[in-house]
Design a protein around this motif. Structure first.
Motif, PDB file in Angstrom:
ATOM      1  N   LEU A   7     -16.839   2.589  16.564  1.00  0.00           N
ATOM      2  CA  LEU A   7     -15.604   1.841  16.324  1.00  0.00           C
ATOM      3  C   LEU A   7     -14.399   2.737  16.599  1.00  0.00           C
ATOM      4  O   LEU A   7     -14.389   3.908  16.194  1.00  0.00           O
ATOM      5  CB  LEU A   7     -15.562   1.359  14.873  1.00  0.00           C
ATOM      6  CG  LEU A   7     -14.327   0.535  14.461  1.00  0.00           C
ATOM      7  CD1 LEU A   7     -14.336  -0.841  15.127  1.00  0.00           C
ATOM      8  CD2 LEU A   7     -14.270   0.379  12.943  1.00  0.00           C
ATOM      9  N   THR A   8     -13.395   2.186  17.258  1.00  0.00           N
ATOM     10  CA  THR A   8     -12.168   2.938  17.528  1.00  0.00           C
ATOM     11  C   THR A   8     -11.202   2.770  16.358  1.00  0.00           C
ATOM     12  O   THR A   8     -10.939   1.641  15.925  1.00  0.00           O
ATOM     13  CB  THR A   8     -11.533   2.446  18.837  1.00  0.00           C
ATOM     14  OG1 THR A   8     -12.462   2.678  19.907  1.00  0.00           O
ATOM     15  CG2 THR A   8     -10.232   3.180  19.121  1.00  0.00           C
ATOM     16  N   VAL A   9     -10.717   3.901  15.869  1.00  0.00           N
ATOM     17  CA  VAL A   9      -9.859   3.895  14.680  1.00  0.00           C
ATOM     18  C   VAL A   9      -8.578   4.669  14.972  1.00  0.00           C
ATOM     19  O   VAL A   9      -8.631   5.819  15.425  1.00  0.00           O
ATOM     20  CB  VAL A   9     -10.583   4.518  13.465  1.00  0.00           C
ATOM     21  CG1 VAL A   9      -9.699   4.438  12.213  1.00  0.00           C
ATOM     22  CG2 VAL A   9     -11.922   3.839  13.218  1.00  0.00           C
ATOM     23  N   LEU A  10      -7.438   4.033  14.706  1.00  0.00           N
ATOM     24  CA  LEU A  10      -6.140   4.700  14.815  1.00  0.00           C
ATOM     25  C   LEU A  10      -5.712   5.159  13.421  1.00  0.00           C
ATOM     26  O   LEU A  10      -6.071   4.517  12.424  1.00  0.00           O
ATOM     27  CB  LEU A  10      -5.072   3.762  15.379  1.00  0.00           C
ATOM     28  CG  LEU A  10      -5.095   3.474  16.885  1.00  0.00           C
ATOM     29  CD1 LEU A  10      -6.258   2.566  17.259  1.00  0.00           C
ATOM     30  CD2 LEU A  10      -3.781   2.838  17.337  1.00  0.00           C
ATOM     31  N   VAL A  11      -4.931   6.219  13.362  1.00  0.00           N
ATOM     32  CA  VAL A  11      -4.392   6.680  12.078  1.00  0.00           C
ATOM     33  C   VAL A  11      -3.035   6.012  11.852  1.00  0.00           C
ATOM     34  O   VAL A  11      -2.127   6.137  12.683  1.00  0.00           O
ATOM     35  CB  VAL A  11      -4.259   8.212  12.054  1.00  0.00           C
ATOM     36  CG1 VAL A  11      -3.482   8.660  10.812  1.00  0.00           C
ATOM     37  CG2 VAL A  11      -5.648   8.853  12.068  1.00  0.00           C
ATOM     38  N   GLU A  12      -2.932   5.279  10.722  1.00  0.00           N
ATOM     39  CA  GLU A  12      -1.651   4.641  10.399  1.00  0.00           C
ATOM     40  C   GLU A  12      -0.744   5.640   9.693  1.00  0.00           C
ATOM     41  O   GLU A  12      -1.156   6.327   8.748  1.00  0.00           O
ATOM     42  CB  GLU A  12      -1.871   3.398   9.528  1.00  0.00           C
ATOM     43  CG  GLU A  12      -0.547   2.713   9.192  1.00  0.00           C
ATOM     44  CD  GLU A  12      -0.674   1.284   8.710  1.00  0.00           C
ATOM     45  OE1 GLU A  12      -1.805   0.773   8.587  1.00  0.00           O
ATOM     46  OE2 GLU A  12       0.382   0.667   8.451  1.00  0.00           O
ATOM     47  N   CYS A  13       0.504   5.716  10.160  1.00  0.00           N
ATOM     48  CA  CYS A  13       1.477   6.684   9.656  1.00  0.00           C
ATOM     49  C   CYS A  13       2.634   5.948   8.990  1.00  0.00           C
ATOM     50  O   CYS A  13       3.169   4.994   9.555  1.00  0.00           O
ATOM     51  CB  CYS A  13       2.032   7.523  10.816  1.00  0.00           C
ATOM     52  SG  CYS A  13       0.752   8.306  11.820  1.00  0.00           S
ATOM     53  N   ASP A  14       3.015   6.391   7.812  1.00  0.00           N
ATOM     54  CA  ASP A  14       4.202   5.847   7.138  1.00  0.00           C
ATOM     55  C   ASP A  14       5.406   6.670   7.576  1.00  0.00           C
ATOM     56  O   ASP A  14       5.633   7.779   7.099  1.00  0.00           O
ATOM     57  CB  ASP A  14       4.003   5.915   5.622  1.00  0.00           C
ATOM     58  CG  ASP A  14       5.198   5.336   4.851  1.00  0.00           C
ATOM     59  OD1 ASP A  14       6.179   4.917   5.497  1.00  0.00           O
ATOM     60  OD2 ASP A  14       5.126   5.303   3.612  1.00  0.00           O
ATOM     61  N   THR A  15       6.177   6.097   8.502  1.00  0.00           N
ATOM     62  CA  THR A  15       7.339   6.821   9.037  1.00  0.00           C
ATOM     63  C   THR A  15       8.622   6.409   8.317  1.00  0.00           C
ATOM     64  O   THR A  15       9.721   6.614   8.837  1.00  0.00           O
ATOM     65  CB  THR A  15       7.475   6.548  10.550  1.00  0.00           C
ATOM     66  OG1 THR A  15       7.566   5.126  10.749  1.00  0.00           O
ATOM     67  CG2 THR A  15       6.285   7.088  11.312  1.00  0.00           C
ATOM     68  N   GLY A  16       8.459   5.791   7.141  1.00  0.00           N
ATOM     69  CA  GLY A  16       9.626   5.396   6.366  1.00  0.00           C
ATOM     70  C   GLY A  16       9.620   3.925   5.995  1.00  0.00           C
ATOM     71  O   GLY A  16      10.467   3.462   5.234  1.00  0.00           O
ATOM     72  N   GLY A  17       8.630   3.172   6.520  1.00  0.00           N
ATOM     73  CA  GLY A  17       8.523   1.747   6.205  1.00  0.00           C
ATOM     74  C   GLY A  17       8.146   1.512   4.748  1.00  0.00           C
ATOM     75  O   GLY A  17       8.435   0.463   4.181  1.00  0.00           O
ATOM     76  N   GLY A  18       7.450   2.496   4.149  1.00  0.00           N
ATOM     77  CA  GLY A  18       7.162   2.398   2.724  1.00  0.00           C
ATOM     78  C   GLY A  18       6.024   1.467   2.373  1.00  0.00           C
ATOM     79  O   GLY A  18       5.926   0.995   1.246  1.00  0.00           O
ATOM     80  N   ARG A  19       5.146   1.188   3.344  1.00  0.00           N
ATOM     81  CA  ARG A  19       3.999   0.337   3.051  1.00  0.00           C
ATOM     82  C   ARG A  19       2.769   1.236   3.160  1.00  0.00           C
ATOM     83  O   ARG A  19       2.662   2.188   2.389  1.00  0.00           O
ATOM     84  CB  ARG A  19       3.975  -0.836   4.033  1.00  0.00           C
ATOM     85  CG  ARG A  19       3.178  -2.005   3.524  1.00  0.00           C
ATOM     86  CD  ARG A  19       3.385  -3.247   4.380  1.00  0.00           C
ATOM     87  NE  ARG A  19       2.840  -3.102   5.733  1.00  0.00           N
ATOM     88  CZ  ARG A  19       2.960  -4.014   6.692  1.00  0.00           C
ATOM     89  NH1 ARG A  19       3.621  -5.145   6.460  1.00  0.00           N
ATOM     90  NH2 ARG A  19       2.439  -3.829   7.888  1.00  0.00           N
ATOM     91  N   CYS A  20       1.852   0.952   4.068  1.00  0.00           N
ATOM     92  CA  CYS A  20       0.675   1.806   4.241  1.00  0.00           C
ATOM     93  C   CYS A  20       1.024   3.024   5.102  1.00  0.00           C
ATOM     94  O   CYS A  20       2.089   3.091   5.717  1.00  0.00           O
ATOM     95  CB  CYS A  20      -0.445   1.028   4.928  1.00  0.00           C
ATOM     96  SG  CYS A  20      -1.131  -0.304   3.931  1.00  0.00           S
TER      97      CYS A  20
END
Lengths: 362, 362
Positions: free
Chosen positions: A136-149
């Motif tokens: 499975l291909t997985v990307l890393v989610e980054c919180d760049t200031g959105g304040g969610r995940c």
């Protein structure tokens, strides 16, 4: 029992209300304008289907040049995979055996499925379940200031990327963020720093995915990004126009409603309430823009009634039986209330599409 | 394609989220408690089906002693007529040929259909369409301070009642109000003054219908009323508990959700957003009550994510993968989002009911 749906050729102004309608020309113009911006800046574009949940609309987006689609739930992705889409990114942390089973079946079925993770717990869960299966291909989610995940720092992103890269059952797909609007420099700083360190470790970062409609036309200010994701632009709404994405004239969705009561000179009651418009305010103070009475305000909603304050309307005021048109505050949640959506050109019904991916539990 | 539904016998804590569940015992207790109050005060009770939109629940309400049901749309009434209900009151001004056609078909089909009118325009429309057909029973809707639909004064109510009474195609059914909560003396004054004058004119007023859940247990303070209507009491919710109707322990609906991200020590992200909870605040400052973490607050919603502030949680904080239970602010709009609802007893699934009357356009 059968319930009434509009027929092609009918005038939308003869249809029984409340009813959301989509202007085909505005829809097509929204799709073309955004795709053309992305093409001009050499950014891949991945529309989010949460706004319409209709495969035929996603097909229009892909025909215009979108590289694939973005879903938020496994069941949404299943509906779109069934309709032939092969490049699907699910921007959600997938947890739990029941969801992992279906995710794996979907991964076997389509060519290019991708998900995100923002924690070791999520990545480990994926790695363990996919052991011995098609990776499975997985990307890393980054919180760049959105304040969610999202991981909070480039260091955490690198750590998680390395973990995914090292897992035999996962492919590291790259980085992703759902940013705060108008924060392009912050997003670019987070991405570029992370990519630099990953490159130094010999880890390729094939997709760098930025997102959001409000500052979509600034997407080129994040040069590290390889793609942009956006949903709301396709229909657009009052919140987008207020956030600076287009104007009210770009809003393809109108809610048709009827004035059903005029209890006082300053009050009209319409047949669109929170079960047609939703209670989403998104920072605004009332529940939709009345195109035909711009000085009027939808001040409160009950479930099937909207209360309209006419006190600032100087000219002719609406009468019982009059049809009115409303631009909703938030189009995505309106789509989610209705089993079908009516599309028209110059007020003539062209087609009725089932909202195929609404009402799915997860 | 088929989508997963829970099976009887499963534990609700093994179900994939987000998912609304109803506690059968609390549901039955809510039905019994309210019916018993109405019986004690010799008030007929007419539950509003907007809250559940499920015929099997309305059957429980009628078996407990309810005299009939209340719908808000013609299509809702059609679903319930199809399920065998014969006494249906639609509390909406019905306008327009397409709706009148279906209203007339429904009037032919069931024994006791009733609608409301609050204007000459609406009453005239009904009178004209029903000429030569089975007469339609029409109640006059009165605005006793609720500020939505309704004639503004007893004089206007009497005028409209006389007009309906004099129409050969309509039967005058009585008076109705959807009042402001805790305003029983005002409602009684409006009703009693109107009834007195109608009696003086020789016009009988068979139904005098009061409504609302928040001050339901004060319904006996309106002695002129012959019946009371209420919807939300059946599941109840956080807004009702705050308005003084029962407590959080009477709330039969919980939303099951899963913690999918813990980006910071004070932030949890859950998989229930505005497409599971809705954005209804109803005067509150956050989007639901977390039973297991009462000090936590759902501070914002995006469509499929809820952001939870844990900063005030002193004890153990939830981890990724943990299931949590939420009492929604407003249960009626949650029902309207889901195609089915899961009923359980002590956490074991008893049945799954289709929300038969959701998603109907009008």
């Amino acid at each position: 029992m059968t319930f009434p749906r509009p027929e092609p050729g009918q005038s939308i102004f003869t249809l029984s209300t409340p009813l959301p309608v989509i202007d085909e020309d505005r829809l097509q113009a929204n799709i073309a304008r955004v795709q053309s911006y992305m093409d001009a800046h050499n950014l891949a574009f991945r529309p989010h289907i949460k706004t319409h949940k209709i495969p035929a609309i996603a097909q229009q987006q892909v025909q215009a040049g979108a590289k694939g689609i973005n879903c938020q739930k496994i069941t949404e992705a299943e509906v779109f995979a069934d309709a032939g889409f092969q490049d699907i990114l699910i921007t959600f942390n997938i947890l739990g055996k029941e969801k992992l089973e279906r995710l794996s079946a979907l991964n076997e079925k389509i060519a290019d499925l991708k998900v995100v993770a923002d924690s070791v717990a999520t990545a480990d869960g994926l790695a363990e379940y996919f052991a011995g299966k098609k990776p499975l291909t997985v990307l890393v989610e980054c919180d760049t200031g959105g304040g969610r995940c999202g991981v909070q720092t480039p260091q955490d992103a690198i750590f998680l990327a390395q973990l995914i890269h090292d897992s035999p059952s996962l492919n590291f797909g790259g980085l992703l963020t759902y940013p705060k609007a108008h924060s392009e420099p912050v997003v670019e700083a987070f991405f570029s720093k992370t990519i630099e360190e990953l490159n130094a470790r010999g880890i390729a970062c094939p997709i760098v995915s930025n997102g959001g409609t409000p500052s979509l036309f600034s997407a080129h200010l994040v040069p590290s990004a390889t793609e942009h994701r956006a949903g709301t632009y396709v229909y657009s709404d009052r919140a987008m126009a207020r956030a600076g994405h287009g104007t009210l004239d770009n809003c393809a969705m109108h809610i048709l409603a009827t004035v059903v009561s005029r209890p006082t000179p300053d009050r009209a009651i319409i047949d669109a309430g929170s079960k047609a418009l939703t209670s989403d305010l998104l920072g605004m103070s009332d529940y939709g823009h009345l195109i035909d009475y711009p000085e009027a305000s939808i001040t409160s909603l009950s479930e099937e009634h909207g209360t309209v304050d006419l006190s600032k309307v100087n000219g002719k005021r609406p009468e019982i039986g009059d049809k009115i048109r409303i631009i909703p505050n938030h189009t995505c949640v309106v789509s989610n209330l209705f089993d079908f959506i009516t599309f028209h050109r110059n007020g003539v019904v062209m087609r009725v599409e089932t909202v195929a991916a609404r009402g799915l539990v997860w």
